[in-house]
Design a protein around this motif. Structure first.
Motif, mmCIF file in Angstrom:
data_model
loop_
_atom_site.group_PDB
_atom_site.id
_atom_site.type_symbol
_atom_site.label_atom_id
_atom_site.label_comp_id
_atom_site.label_asym_id
_atom_site.label_seq_id
_atom_site.Cartn_x
_atom_site.Cartn_y
_atom_site.Cartn_z
ATOM 1 N N ASN A 174 0.857 -1.326 0.055
ATOM 2 C CA ASN A 174 -0.069 0.133 -0.198
ATOM 3 C C ASN A 174 0.836 1.256 0.131
ATOM 4 N N LEU A 175 0.677 2.014 -0.935
ATOM 5 C CA LEU A 175 1.394 3.383 -0.968
ATOM 6 C C LEU A 175 0.663 4.340 0.350
ATOM 7 N N ALA A 176 1.655 4.994 0.713
ATOM 8 C CA ALA A 176 1.321 5.799 2.013
ATOM 9 C C ALA A 176 0.209 6.708 1.614
ATOM 10 N N LEU A 177 0.353 7.287 0.553
ATOM 11 C CA LEU A 177 -0.748 8.570 -0.038
ATOM 12 C C LEU A 177 -2.001 7.842 -0.272
ATOM 13 N N ALA A 178 -2.158 6.491 -0.362
ATOM 14 C CA ALA A 178 -3.511 5.976 -0.547
ATOM 15 C C ALA A 178 -4.146 5.856 0.804
ATOM 16 N N CYS A 179 -3.530 5.901 1.827
ATOM 17 C CA CYS A 179 -3.749 5.575 3.229
ATOM 18 C C CYS A 179 -4.042 6.873 3.966
ATOM 19 N N ASP A 180 -4.148 8.037 2.969
ATOM 20 C CA ASP A 180 -4.565 9.219 3.702
ATOM 21 C C ASP A 180 -5.892 9.206 4.285
ATOM 22 N N ASP A 181 -5.782 9.674 5.657
ATOM 23 C CA ASP A 181 -7.206 9.596 6.723
ATOM 24 C C ASP A 181 -7.674 8.396 6.704
ATOM 25 N N ARG A 182 -7.029 7.040 6.871
ATOM 26 C CA ARG A 182 -7.555 5.894 7.002
ATOM 27 C C ARG A 182 -6.915 5.616 8.496
ATOM 28 N N GLU A 183 -7.795 4.952 9.209
ATOM 29 C CA GLU A 183 -7.184 4.514 10.499
ATOM 30 C C GLU A 183 -6.453 3.190 10.562
ATOM 31 N N ILE A 184 -5.182 3.578 11.053
ATOM 32 C CA ILE A 184 -4.164 2.541 10.816
ATOM 33 C C ILE A 184 -3.546 2.015 12.102
ATOM 34 N N THR A 185 -3.757 0.573 12.384
ATOM 35 C CA THR A 185 -3.231 0.101 13.721
ATOM 36 C C THR A 185 -2.048 -0.801 13.447
ATOM 37 N N THR A 186 -1.118 -0.522 14.322
ATOM 38 C CA THR A 186 0.336 -1.168 14.224
ATOM 39 C C THR A 186 0.225 -2.136 15.414
ATOM 40 N N ILE A 187 1.191 -3.134 15.493
ATOM 41 C CA ILE A 187 1.402 -3.761 16.682
ATOM 42 C C ILE A 187 1.561 -2.852 18.040
ATOM 43 N N GLU A 188 2.286 -1.990 17.905
ATOM 44 C CA GLU A 188 2.420 -0.897 19.067
ATOM 45 C C GLU A 188 1.038 -0.369 19.315
ATOM 46 N N GLY A 189 -0.007 -0.204 18.557
ATOM 47 C CA GLY A 189 -1.300 0.123 18.963
ATOM 48 C C GLY A 189 -2.242 -0.839 19.666
ATOM 49 N N LEU A 190 -1.877 -2.091 19.623
ATOM 50 C CA LEU A 190 -2.691 -2.933 20.048
ATOM 51 C C LEU A 190 -2.896 -3.386 21.497
ATOM 52 N N THR A 203 -0.466 -2.556 25.496
ATOM 53 C CA THR A 203 0.913 -1.810 26.157
ATOM 54 C C THR A 203 1.472 -3.090 27.086
ATOM 55 N N ALA A 204 2.554 -2.838 27.791
ATOM 56 C CA ALA A 204 3.351 -3.762 28.656
ATOM 57 C C ALA A 204 2.685 -4.022 29.547
ATOM 58 N N GLU A 205 1.571 -2.910 30.284
ATOM 59 C CA GLU A 205 0.941 -3.394 31.362
ATOM 60 C C GLU A 205 -0.360 -4.076 30.946
ATOM 61 N N GLN A 206 -0.916 -3.831 29.897
ATOM 62 C CA GLN A 206 -2.208 -4.536 29.555
ATOM 63 C C GLN A 206 -2.064 -4.889 27.915
ATOM 64 N N HIS A 235 -2.958 -7.101 24.597
ATOM 65 C CA HIS A 235 -4.148 -7.375 23.983
ATOM 66 C C HIS A 235 -4.320 -8.939 24.068
ATOM 67 N N PRO A 236 -5.307 -9.326 24.263
ATOM 68 C CA PRO A 236 -5.734 -10.763 24.238
ATOM 69 C C PRO A 236 -4.935 -11.711 23.492
ATOM 70 N N VAL A 237 -4.816 -11.318 22.035
ATOM 71 C CA VAL A 237 -4.017 -12.124 21.319
ATOM 72 C C VAL A 237 -2.621 -12.093 21.600
ATOM 73 N N GLN A 238 -2.011 -10.919 21.953
ATOM 74 C CA GLN A 238 -0.664 -10.704 22.560
ATOM 75 C C GLN A 238 -0.481 -12.138 23.634
ATOM 76 N N ALA A 239 -1.556 -12.029 24.598
ATOM 77 C CA ALA A 239 -1.292 -12.777 25.698
ATOM 78 C C ALA A 239 -1.305 -14.095 25.740
ATOM 79 N N ALA A 240 -2.204 -14.383 24.689
ATOM 80 C CA ALA A 240 -2.405 -15.856 24.042
ATOM 81 C C ALA A 240 -1.120 -16.283 23.369
ATOM 82 N N PHE A 241 -0.389 -15.556 22.711
ATOM 83 C CA PHE A 241 0.726 -16.017 21.883
ATOM 84 C C PHE A 241 1.915 -16.098 23.005
#
Length: 221
Positions: free
Chosen positions: A113-129, A131-134, A136-142
């Protein structure tokens, strides 16, 4: 030419003289033929740099205004311009899934995906799923099921899992779905089919499947 005339005028034609004359003639011919490129035939200079464009990316709930080469992929924008290096560059051809992110809740290969094609889309990366304190359920299961070895593919595996579970909730079938008229049952074969775009070169697939089934409220047994 001087060598040839001198040798013939003295009538002393020797093998060495003839060879020397031939070498001299060859050198003179090459010098006369090649005079270097003229200003008319010289190649033109390389074109200038590509003009950068304004791109607005919303990543993990935070807006970013960037000025990028229009050829910049979302993957390179995340890693090189936003310092979000959790998204990994594997094949860079959309074949391994290491760069999987969520775009408006759906999984996408960031390298395709070109970055300019993602203009104003909601993007979530692994950093946003999570935190170290809490986590995500998938992270905990892994972590619980040791669903990784080297860990390089893990961010993409986890983001892809989150997107895949969203697909299940929306009733989107796969090639492994047994009956399209009923609710989709998340079996291990269903998980393996839906996660086939995410490659684990360490072959931790049994543990990954177990982690996904637990995160979905299932058990691998």
């Amino acid at each position: 030419m001087v060598v040839v005339v001198s040798a013939m005028s003295d009538h002393h034609l020797t093998r060495r003289g003839i060879l020397g004359s031939g070498i001299a003639l060859t050198a003179l011919q090459k010098t006369a033929v090649y005079a270097g490129p003229s200003s008319e035939t010289a190649p033109s200079s390389a074109p200038g740099a590509v003009e950068k464009v304004d791109v607005r990316l919303t990543v993990n709930g935070i807006g970013h205004q960037l000025k990028l080469d229009p050829r910049t992929t979302l993957l390179d924008a995340l890693r090189e311009h936003l310092d979000l290096t959790g998204t990994k560059k594997g094949c860079d051809h959309g074949q391994c899934g290491a760069c999987t992110v969520l775009m408006d809740g759906e999984r996408r290969n960031a390298c395709l995906n070109l970055a300019l094609a993602c203009d104003d889309r909601e993007i979530t990366t692994i950093e946003g799923l999570g935190t170290a304190e809490q986590l995500h359920p998938v992270q905990a299961a892994f972590i619980k099921h040791d669903g990784f070895q080297c860990g390089y593919c893990t961010p993409g595996q986890i983001c892809s899992t989150v997107g895949m579970l969203n697909e299940i909730e929306r009733g989107i079938p796969s090639a492994a779905s047994a009956d399209l008229r009923t609710a989709i049952e998340l079996t291990e074969s269903e998980v393996r089919e839906r996660m086939s775009g995410n490659i684990c070169r360490c072959a931790a697939y049994p543990n990954i499947a177990a982690a996904i089934l637990e995160a979905a409220g299932k058990t691998s047994g």
